[in-house]
Design an enzyme around this catalytic site. Structure first.
Site, mmCIF file in Angstrom:
data_model
loop_
_atom_site.group_PDB
_atom_site.id
_atom_site.type_symbol
_atom_site.label_atom_id
_atom_site.label_comp_id
_atom_site.label_asym_id
_atom_site.label_seq_id
_atom_site.Cartn_x
_atom_site.Cartn_y
_atom_site.Cartn_z
ATOM 1 N N CYS A 123 0.779 -1.203 -0.072
ATOM 2 C CA CYS A 123 -0.079 -0.026 -0.190
ATOM 3 C C CYS A 123 0.961 1.264 -0.120
ATOM 4 O O CYS A 123 0.293 2.302 -0.207
ATOM 5 C CB CYS A 123 -1.074 -0.091 1.161
ATOM 6 S SG CYS A 123 -1.941 -1.489 1.307
ATOM 7 N N HIS A 248 -2.558 7.175 2.673
ATOM 8 C CA HIS A 248 -3.103 5.826 2.122
ATOM 9 C C HIS A 248 -4.533 5.634 2.885
ATOM 10 O O HIS A 248 -4.527 5.942 3.859
ATOM 11 C CB HIS A 248 -2.100 4.714 2.429
ATOM 12 C CG HIS A 248 -2.817 3.398 2.287
ATOM 13 N ND1 HIS A 248 -3.554 2.977 1.098
ATOM 14 C CD2 HIS A 248 -2.991 2.312 3.217
ATOM 15 C CE1 HIS A 248 -4.129 1.764 1.439
ATOM 16 N NE2 HIS A 248 -3.656 1.380 2.497
ATOM 17 N N ASN A 282 -10.349 0.733 0.318
ATOM 18 C CA ASN A 282 -8.951 0.553 0.423
ATOM 19 C C ASN A 282 -8.697 0.208 -0.848
ATOM 20 O O ASN A 282 -8.697 -1.238 -1.001
ATOM 21 C CB ASN A 282 -8.512 -0.356 1.586
ATOM 22 C CG ASN A 282 -6.892 -0.419 1.760
ATOM 23 O OD1 ASN A 282 -6.282 -0.089 1.127
ATOM 24 N ND2 ASN A 282 -6.550 -0.809 2.945
HETATM 25 O O1 UT7 Z 1 -4.016 -0.985 3.767
HETATM 26 C C1 UT7 Z 1 -3.149 -2.170 4.494
HETATM 27 C C2 UT7 Z 1 -3.111 -1.731 5.990
HETATM 28 N N1 UT7 Z 1 -4.164 -2.226 6.751
HETATM 29 C C3 UT7 Z 1 -4.572 -1.412 7.636
HETATM 30 O O2 UT7 Z 1 -4.275 -0.381 7.877
HETATM 31 C C4 UT7 Z 1 -5.760 -2.166 8.437
HETATM 32 C C5 UT7 Z 1 -5.529 -1.673 9.975
HETATM 33 N N2 UT7 Z 1 -6.542 -2.413 10.709
HETATM 34 C C6 UT7 Z 1 -7.693 -2.054 10.919
HETATM 35 O O3 UT7 Z 1 -8.201 -1.220 10.022
HETATM 36 C C7 UT7 Z 1 -8.490 -2.542 11.902
HETATM 37 O O4 UT7 Z 1 -7.815 -3.561 12.665
HETATM 38 C C8 UT7 Z 1 -9.813 -3.616 11.282
HETATM 39 C C9 UT7 Z 1 -10.912 -2.740 10.502
HETATM 40 C C10 UT7 Z 1 -9.192 -4.604 10.096
HETATM 41 C C11 UT7 Z 1 -10.484 -4.497 12.341
HETATM 42 O O5 UT7 Z 1 -10.988 -3.445 13.345
HETATM 43 P P1 UT7 Z 1 -10.771 -3.748 14.676
HETATM 44 O O6 UT7 Z 1 -11.600 -2.630 15.396
HETATM 45 O O7 UT7 Z 1 -9.255 -3.734 15.058
HETATM 46 O O8 UT7 Z 1 -11.546 -4.994 15.179
HETATM 47 P P2 UT7 Z 1 -11.071 -6.313 16.015
HETATM 48 O O9 UT7 Z 1 -10.483 -7.334 14.905
HETATM 49 O O10 UT7 Z 1 -10.281 -5.866 17.030
HETATM 50 O O11 UT7 Z 1 -12.374 -6.892 16.096
HETATM 51 C C12 UT7 Z 1 -13.424 -6.256 17.209
HETATM 52 C C13 UT7 Z 1 -14.366 -6.950 17.401
HETATM 53 C C14 UT7 Z 1 -14.470 -8.367 17.843
HETATM 54 O O12 UT7 Z 1 -15.634 -8.735 18.427
HETATM 55 P P3 UT7 Z 1 -15.403 -9.235 19.921
HETATM 56 O O13 UT7 Z 1 -14.248 -10.157 20.091
HETATM 57 O O14 UT7 Z 1 -14.729 -7.712 20.587
HETATM 58 O O15 UT7 Z 1 -16.759 -9.309 20.565
HETATM 59 C C15 UT7 Z 1 -14.462 -8.865 16.225
HETATM 60 O O16 UT7 Z 1 -15.028 -10.304 16.431
HETATM 61 O O17 UT7 Z 1 -15.256 -6.729 16.328
HETATM 62 C C16 UT7 Z 1 -15.430 -8.124 15.727
HETATM 63 N N3 UT7 Z 1 -15.484 -7.823 14.111
HETATM 64 C C17 UT7 Z 1 -16.161 -7.569 13.345
HETATM 65 N N4 UT7 Z 1 -17.640 -7.425 13.542
HETATM 66 C C18 UT7 Z 1 -18.423 -7.078 12.420
HETATM 67 C C19 UT7 Z 1 -14.145 -7.808 13.464
HETATM 68 N N5 UT7 Z 1 -14.421 -7.966 11.959
HETATM 69 C C20 UT7 Z 1 -15.780 -7.478 12.029
HETATM 70 C C21 UT7 Z 1 -16.562 -7.095 10.880
HETATM 71 N N6 UT7 Z 1 -17.948 -6.986 11.196
HETATM 72 N N7 UT7 Z 1 -16.017 -7.245 9.912
#
Ligand code: UT7
Length: 326
Positions: A123, A248, A282
């Protein structure tokens, strides 16, 4: 006597003289995704900031989308294909490693016998490619360079993986870099974090993107603003000189965290910030030129304004430079 090797006469500086982008027609909403995985519109908007994204059609490719964006950048530059002598494409989602994207894009656009190569810095690729073009023009290796960022991330994303499929999208952006008496592109600040080589990865030939989202999120919100600040200073500017910040487009919360730090460190309160992720998703190395071109089309950004671009992604890699908006 040892023979002396001469150097080519370069230009005092380079600048971006044309910009264009291409987004596929197919709009995919969060509700569409909720039909194939456990997610919902409210969660995606709150945690990532995306309302909808674009997916390429089966017959669209990194090369075809790159050529569409490239043609628009060439038209704005007022240059014919035969005036381009170098094509550099940033991509991490080519369908096959050979032939590389730049030679395909040159062929589609009718660019004859250019120097052509691809850059894969994930990216962060667009900022790397602009830096390579700037250096090629200033050293005299190239005169007019077509720089493309193009991605068909859906080819490498598991369609029901909610950690990646809600984020990644397809599209292309392009710029033309040409000689200039006044530098219009500042020195690049680039680097990578070798402790995180596998934080975003594709495993094997039939693999798909896997990312440790939280780790990337924490890194991007802490390590990237200082890189952008260094790029501003390297160009001899203060943060108050910056009109537009285009990062980005990875996650709206990351964009806003970087913008907040830039303003806190001296950026203007009226700093314009690219938030194209909301309706484009993205698109990795395509995200910065798409975002800037769309801000321009919306009348939010004008030619001549000073843009601070900063990109980051798998590797983990990062790069940033200041340039004048065409
Ligand atoms: O371009 C390349 C570079 N990449 C990035 O910059 C990505 C950077 N990271 C992010 O943007 C975020 O970490 C994500 C969007 C990928 C994920 O968001 P998050 O706030 O870090 O979520 P998480 O993985 O910590 O999950 C939090 C909660 C979990 O539930 P519990 O355990 O708190 O009950 C997940 O199961 O959200 C849940 N969850 C979702 N729920 C609905 C994770 N993904 C999803 C989803 N829809 N898609």
């Amino acid at each position: 006597m040892t023979a002396k090797i001469g150097t080519a006469p370069g230009a005092p500086g380079s600048r971006i003289v044309g910009l264009g982008h291409y987004r596929p027609d197919k709009v995919v909403t969060n509700d569409d995704l909720a039909k194939i995985m456990e997610t919902d519109d409210e969660w995606i908007r709150a945690r990532v900031g995306i309302a909808e994204r674009r997916f390429a059609a089966a017959d669209e490719s990194v090369a075809s989308m790159g050529a569409q964006a490239g043609a628009k950048a060439l038209a704005e530059a007022g240059l014919q294909p035969e005036e381009i002598d170098t094509v550099i494409t940033a991509t991490c989602s080519l369908d096959s490693p050979a032939p590389h994207a730049s030679t395909q894009i040159a062929s589609l656009l009718g660019i004859h016998a250019p120097g052509s190569f691809d850059i894969n810095a994930a990216c962060a690729g667009f900022c790397y490619a602009v830096a390579a073009a700037d250096q090629a023009v200033r050293t005299g290796a190239s005169r007019n360079v077509l720089v493309v960022g193009s991605e068909k991330l859906t080819d490498w994303t598991k369609s029901d993986d909610r950690a990646t499929a809600i984020i990644f999208a397809d599209g292309a952006g392009a710029v033309v870099v040409s000689p200039s008496d006044e530098p219009g592109i500042g020195p690049v600040q680039w680097g990578s974090d070798e402790d995180h080589t596998r934080t975003i990865r594709i495993e094997g030939r039939n693999g798909h993107f896997i990312q440790e989202g939280q780790t990337v999120f924490r890194w991007a919100t802490s390590a990237i603003a200082p890189v952008a600040i260094r790029a501003t200073r390297a160009a001899g500017l203060e943060l108050s000189d910056i009109d537009v910040l285009v990062t980005h487009q990875a996650n709206l919360r990351i964009i806003d965290a970087i913008a907040k730090k830039i303003v806190k460190e001296g950026g203007r309160d009226d700093l314009k910030v690219g938030r194209d992720i909301v309706t484009t998703g993205n698109t990795s190395s395509a995200s910065i030129p798409i975002a800037l071109d769309r801000m321009r089309a919306a009348g939010e950004v004008s030619s001549g304004e000073v843009v601070l671009s900063v990109a980051f992604g798998a590797g983990l890699t990062y790069a940033s430079q200041v340039f004048v908006c065409p």
